[in-house]
Structure formats: structure tokens, C-alpha cells
Write a protein that holds these residues in place. Structure first.
Motif, PDB file in Angstrom:
ATOM      1  N   THR A  12       0.828  -1.205   0.000  1.00 41.10           N
ATOM      2  CA  THR A  12       0.000   0.000   0.000  1.00 41.10           C
ATOM      3  C   THR A  12       0.862   1.255   0.000  1.00 41.10           C
ATOM      4  OG1 THR A  12      -1.785  -1.147   1.167  1.00 41.10           O
ATOM      5  CG2 THR A  12      -1.795   1.259   1.246  1.00 41.10           C
ATOM      6  N   VAL A  13       1.939   1.230   0.787  1.00 45.86           N
ATOM      7  CA  VAL A  13       2.869   2.364   0.794  1.00 45.86           C
ATOM      8  C   VAL A  13       3.453   2.570  -0.596  1.00 45.86           C
ATOM      9  CG1 VAL A  13       5.053   3.216   1.710  1.00 45.86           C
ATOM     10  CG2 VAL A  13       3.431   2.082   3.236  1.00 45.86           C
ATOM     11  N   ALA A  14       3.873   1.472  -1.240  1.00 48.12           N
ATOM     12  CA  ALA A  14       4.438   1.567  -2.581  1.00 48.12           C
ATOM     13  C   ALA A  14       3.419   2.126  -3.566  1.00 48.12           C
ATOM     14  CB  ALA A  14       4.920   0.188  -3.037  1.00 48.12           C
ATOM     15  N   PHE A  15       2.176   1.693  -3.454  1.00 50.49           N
ATOM     16  CA  PHE A  15       1.128   2.174  -4.364  1.00 50.49           C
ATOM     17  C   PHE A  15       0.895   3.666  -4.178  1.00 50.49           C
ATOM     18  CE2 PHE A  15      -3.234   3.167  -5.501  1.00 50.49           C
ATOM     19  CZ  PHE A  15      -3.393   2.535  -6.719  1.00 50.49           C
ATOM     20  N   ILE A  16       0.791   4.104  -2.930  1.00 52.22           N
ATOM     21  CA  ILE A  16       0.510   5.515  -2.654  1.00 52.22           C
ATOM     22  C   ILE A  16       1.643   6.406  -3.154  1.00 52.22           C
ATOM     23  CG2 ILE A  16       0.182   7.203  -0.805  1.00 52.22           C
ATOM     24  CD1 ILE A  16      -1.170   4.939   0.794  1.00 52.22           C
ATOM     25  N   VAL A  17       2.874   6.039  -2.830  1.00 45.79           N
ATOM     26  CA  VAL A  17       4.024   6.855  -3.226  1.00 45.79           C
ATOM     27  C   VAL A  17       4.151   6.901  -4.746  1.00 45.79           C
ATOM     28  CG1 VAL A  17       6.533   7.047  -3.140  1.00 45.79           C
ATOM     29  CG2 VAL A  17       5.255   6.444  -1.080  1.00 45.79           C
ATOM     30  N   ALA A  18       4.051   5.739  -5.397  1.00 45.95           N
ATOM     31  CA  ALA A  18       4.200   5.692  -6.853  1.00 45.95           C
ATOM     32  C   ALA A  18       3.090   6.449  -7.554  1.00 45.95           C
ATOM     33  CB  ALA A  18       4.235   4.240  -7.320  1.00 45.95           C
ATOM     34  N   ASN A  19       1.874   6.375  -7.017  1.00 50.35           N
ATOM     35  CA  ASN A  19       0.754   7.072  -7.648  1.00 50.35           C
ATOM     36  C   ASN A  19       0.882   8.585  -7.508  1.00 50.35           C
ATOM     37  OD1 ASN A  19      -2.015   6.923  -8.913  1.00 50.35           O
ATOM     38  ND2 ASN A  19      -2.548   7.978  -7.008  1.00 50.35           N
ATOM     39  N   SER A  20       1.500   9.027  -6.406  1.00 50.51           N
ATOM     40  CA  SER A  20       1.638  10.478  -6.177  1.00 50.51           C
ATOM     41  C   SER A  20       2.716  11.108  -7.046  1.00 50.51           C
ATOM     42  CB  SER A  20       1.931  10.754  -4.703  1.00 50.51           C
ATOM     43  OG  SER A  20       3.182  10.186  -4.329  1.00 50.51           O
ATOM     44  N   ILE A  21       3.740  10.317  -7.410  1.00 46.96           N
ATOM     45  CA  ILE A  21       4.830  10.878  -8.209  1.00 46.96           C
ATOM     46  C   ILE A  21       4.813  10.378  -9.660  1.00 46.96           C
ATOM     47  CG2 ILE A  21       6.307  11.117  -6.194  1.00 46.96           C
ATOM     48  CD1 ILE A  21       7.768   8.611  -6.981  1.00 46.96           C
ATOM     49  N   GLY A  22       3.957   9.401  -9.954  1.00 42.49           N
ATOM     50  CA  GLY A  22       3.888   8.865 -11.296  1.00 42.49           C
ATOM     51  C   GLY A  22       2.454   8.772 -11.770  1.00 42.49           C
ATOM     52  N   ASP A  23       2.081   7.599 -12.290  1.00 41.42           N
ATOM     53  CA  ASP A  23       0.710   7.394 -12.748  1.00 41.42           C
ATOM     54  C   ASP A  23       0.183   6.078 -12.186  1.00 41.42           C
ATOM     55  OD1 ASP A  23       2.109   5.504 -14.169  1.00 41.42           O
ATOM     56  OD2 ASP A  23       1.832   6.449 -16.122  1.00 41.42           O
ATOM     57  N   LEU A  24      -1.040   5.744 -12.553  1.00 40.81           N
ATOM     58  CA  LEU A  24      -1.689   4.547 -12.018  1.00 40.81           C
ATOM     59  C   LEU A  24      -0.946   3.276 -12.413  1.00 40.81           C
ATOM     60  CD1 LEU A  24      -3.994   3.140 -10.550  1.00 40.81           C
ATOM     61  CD2 LEU A  24      -5.354   3.298 -12.659  1.00 40.81           C
ATOM     62  N   ARG A  25      -0.485   3.208 -13.661  1.00 38.76           N
ATOM     63  CA  ARG A  25       0.222   2.011 -14.110  1.00 38.76           C
ATOM     64  C   ARG A  25       1.477   1.770 -13.271  1.00 38.76           C
ATOM     65  NH1 ARG A  25       0.156  -0.978 -18.737  1.00 38.76           N
ATOM     66  NH2 ARG A  25      -1.329   0.495 -19.663  1.00 38.76           N
ATOM     67  N   THR A  26       2.223   2.845 -13.003  1.00 39.58           N
ATOM     68  CA  THR A  26       3.427   2.726 -12.174  1.00 39.58           C
ATOM     69  C   THR A  26       3.070   2.268 -10.767  1.00 39.58           C
ATOM     70  OG1 THR A  26       4.490   4.495 -13.445  1.00 39.58           O
ATOM     71  CG2 THR A  26       5.440   3.958 -11.296  1.00 39.58           C
ATOM     72  N   ALA A  27       1.992   2.840 -10.222  1.00 39.98           N
ATOM     73  CA  ALA A  27       1.563   2.476  -8.871  1.00 39.98           C
ATOM     74  C   ALA A  27       1.181   1.004  -8.788  1.00 39.98           C
ATOM     75  CB  ALA A  27       0.393   3.354  -8.437  1.00 39.98           C
ATOM     76  N   ILE A  28       0.505   0.508  -9.817  1.00 50.57           N
ATOM     77  CA  ILE A  28       0.091  -0.895  -9.831  1.00 50.57           C
ATOM     78  C   ILE A  28       1.301  -1.820  -9.818  1.00 50.57           C
ATOM     79  CG2 ILE A  28      -0.943  -2.669 -11.309  1.00 50.57           C
ATOM     80  CD1 ILE A  28      -3.081  -0.623 -12.082  1.00 50.57           C
ATOM     81  N   TRP A  29       2.267  -1.547 -10.678  1.00 51.77           N
ATOM     82  CA  TRP A  29       3.454  -2.402 -10.731  1.00 51.77           C
ATOM     83  C   TRP A  29       4.290  -2.306  -9.461  1.00 51.77           C
ATOM     84  CZ3 TRP A  29       3.675  -6.343 -13.683  1.00 51.77           C
ATOM     85  CH2 TRP A  29       3.050  -6.340 -14.926  1.00 51.77           C
ATOM     86  N   CYS A  30       4.336  -1.125  -8.862  1.00 56.45           N
ATOM     87  CA  CYS A  30       5.097  -0.973  -7.604  1.00 56.45           C
ATOM     88  C   CYS A  30       4.440  -1.759  -6.475  1.00 56.45           C
ATOM     89  CB  CYS A  30       5.206   0.507  -7.234  1.00 56.45           C
ATOM     90  SG  CYS A  30       6.371   1.426  -8.261  1.00 56.45           S
ATOM     91  N   ALA A  31       3.113  -1.723  -6.404  1.00 55.23           N
ATOM     92  CA  ALA A  31       2.405  -2.471  -5.360  1.00 55.23           C
ATOM     93  C   ALA A  31       2.621  -3.970  -5.532  1.00 55.23           C
ATOM     94  CB  ALA A  31       0.923  -2.138  -5.387  1.00 55.23           C
ATOM     95  N   LEU A  32       2.487  -4.446  -6.776  1.00 50.21           N
ATOM     96  CA  LEU A  32       2.714  -5.872  -7.034  1.00 50.21           C
ATOM     97  C   LEU A  32       4.165  -6.248  -6.752  1.00 50.21           C
ATOM     98  CD1 LEU A  32       0.691  -6.446 -10.331  1.00 50.21           C
ATOM     99  CD2 LEU A  32       0.210  -7.428  -8.078  1.00 50.21           C
ATOM    100  N   GLY A  33       5.096  -5.375  -7.140  1.00 47.75           N
ATOM    101  CA  GLY A  33       6.511  -5.647  -6.890  1.00 47.75           C
ATOM    102  C   GLY A  33       6.826  -5.741  -5.412  1.00 47.75           C
TER     103      GLY A  33
END
Length: 269
Positions: A46-67
Motif C-alpha cells: 500500500t505504501v508503494a502504491f501511494i508513493v508511486a501514484n503520487s509521483i507517477g501514474d496509475l500504471r506505475t503504482a500498480i506495478w510498484c504495489a505488485l513488486g
């Protein structure tokens, strides 16, 4: 609640066959639940998703959360730790990111959590008037209070159970059994026949229900208002910190209940 002044045992008992009495305390119960690190691991995607979504886009957030979820799984695999929590976390993240990807909205990542919290909160509350408080059911399954286990009393009948649990947690072969060990004694009366125990478990169950329903009450308006960043902050703030406090209170109260039942049993005999 009343109880002796001395604090319950602070460390797990010795599982070796040296003849010493086994102490089965709150720390072993916490370890079986996944430990504090398990709760932290569950928050990382969840932390990865929130951070990635705030500085990137939804696709980046999705891959960061899964990663992040996969990395937690691999880390536990390398350390030969229990994978059950990591697999369930990965499954939950996969469902959340699938919903967000299908809708194209980052806020939908939090939909499964909101629904899960609402269902758990309602089920917990519903168990209280039925006099089957679910926190009590779980606590008595992990550490039956008539044995006084959380109060650091001697539990020779639980030695094999704890040894096996530790071996399973750390992926080691189960210890060899030399001779028959005495079975755990049956309670003189069921925990639900003790009004004090049922009442305490009932209040603990209500406390846990409110922690889940609080998340729903805070996150639902943020979701409807499409406040993605605030929704993520609320998810984190009402997640691990609130759970840690509720768990600490629960373990303390359960330890007191164990001492109460042991003292009551000694008085009755």
C-alpha cells in the motif's frame, strides 16, 4: 480486572526436554499471528502504491504495489519463514490492483479493503449478542485460558504443541516424540460459563469491530470525494498503528483473564 501484581512471563518457554516447565506466553501467540513484522510487511504494498501514484501514474503504482508484495514473498522464502501471510497479501494486492486497473481510477485500489473492513466489523459486532464473541473464540483456540498459558503458568501438556508450532513456523522438522506426553486437561467449566470472561471478550470484540468500522467511516467519504491521496494516508494511519494498539490491549486483557481463571480454579478446588 484484578490479578496478581507480577507481570505475565515475557518470553517463550523453553521447548527443550530439560524437564523445566513450559511457559507459553503472549509473545508466542503474537509469533503465530505473524508478528509485528508481518503487519509491517502487509503495509508495504500500500505504501508503494501511494508513493508511486503520487509521483507517477496509475500504471506505475500498480506495478510498484505488485513488486512490493512479490519482494515480501521472496524475502520470506529466502529466510525460510512462513509464506502463508505473504501469499494472502499478494492475493489481496492482486485483487486490489486488478480493480483499479479495470476502472482506471487509483481510488478503486482501496475498495476491497473498505468492503473487507465493513464485513469484518459487522460480523464481529454480531457475535457479541450471541455470547460467542469472536475475539474470545480466537484467543481460546490459540491459548485456552483455563490452562493459564498467558499468565506464565506451567503447561507440560502443551510442550509438544508449542514445539511443533515453532518447527512449522521456521520450516524445521517436527521434534521427535519420546514417550507419551500428558494431554491438556479439560476445563472444569467452559469459558463461556464465566461471565467475567465472556464480558471481557465481548468488549474486546467490540473494540476490534470499531477499529474496522472506523476505517470504513473515514475512508468511504474520501472515496466518494475522489480524494486519492487522503484516502491512502487514511489507509496507512488507520492500519498498522491502530492495529498495533488494539493487539497490545487485547494481549494484556487476555493475560489478565488467564490469571483470573487460574485463581478461580484454584479457589474452587
Amino acid at each position: 480486572m484484578t490479578g496478581p501484581a507480577d507481570d505475565p512471563g515475557d518470553g517463550p518457554g523453553d521447548g527443550s526436554g530439560d524437564g523445566q516447565a513450559l511457559t507459553f506466553d503472549r509473545h508466542l501467540v503474537l509469533e503465530q499471528l505473524g508478528g509485528w513484522r508481518g503487519m509491517v510487511d502487509a503495509s508495504l504494498p500500500t505504501v508503494a502504491f501511494i508513493v508511486a501514484n503520487s509521483i507517477g501514474d496509475l500504471r506505475t503504482a500498480i506495478w510498484c504495489a505488485l513488486g512490493a508484495a512479490v519482494l515480501v514473498l521472496l524475502f520470506r522464502l529466502v529466510r525460510r519463514e512462513s509464506l502463508q501471510q505473504a501469499f494472502s497479501g499478494l492475493f489481496g494486492v492482486a485483487v486490489a490492483v486488478a480493480i483499479a486497473a479495470a476502472s482506471g481510477q487509483a481510488r478503486d485500489y482501496f475498495v476491497p479493503g473498505i468492503i473487507r473492513n465493513a464485513v469484518i466489523g459487522v460480523v464481529l459486532l454480531g457475535s457479541v449478542p450471541l455470547r460467542w464473541p469472536l475475539v474470545g473464540v480466537a484467543a481460546e483456540f490459540l491459548a485456552p485460558s483455563h490452562l493459564g498459558s498467558m499468565a506464565a503458568h506451567s503447561l507440560p501438556g502443551l510442550r509438544r504443541r508449542v514445539d511443533t508450532a515453532r518447527a512449522r513456523l521456521h520450516h524445521r522438522p517436527a521434534p521427535a516424540v519420546s514417550g507419551e506426553r500428558p494431554a491438556d486437561p479439560e476445563p472444569e467449566r467452559h469459558w463461556r460459563e464465566d461471565r467475567r470472561v465472556v464480558r471481557a471478550y465481548g468488549w474486546l470484540t467490540v473494540m476490534w469491530a470499531l477499529t474496522f468500522l472506523l476505517r470504513v467511516a473515514v475512508q468511504t467519504p474520501l472515496y466518494l470525494a475522489n480524494e486519492e491521496e487522503l484516502l491512502g494516508v487514511a489507509s496507512l494511519a488507520l492500519g498498522l498503528p491502530v492495529t498495533a494498539v488494539a493487539l497490545a490491549v487485547t494481549l494484556w486483557v487476555v493475560a489478565r483473564l488467564h490469571r483470573h481463571r487460574v485463581q478461580t480454579g484454584a479457589t474452587d478446588t
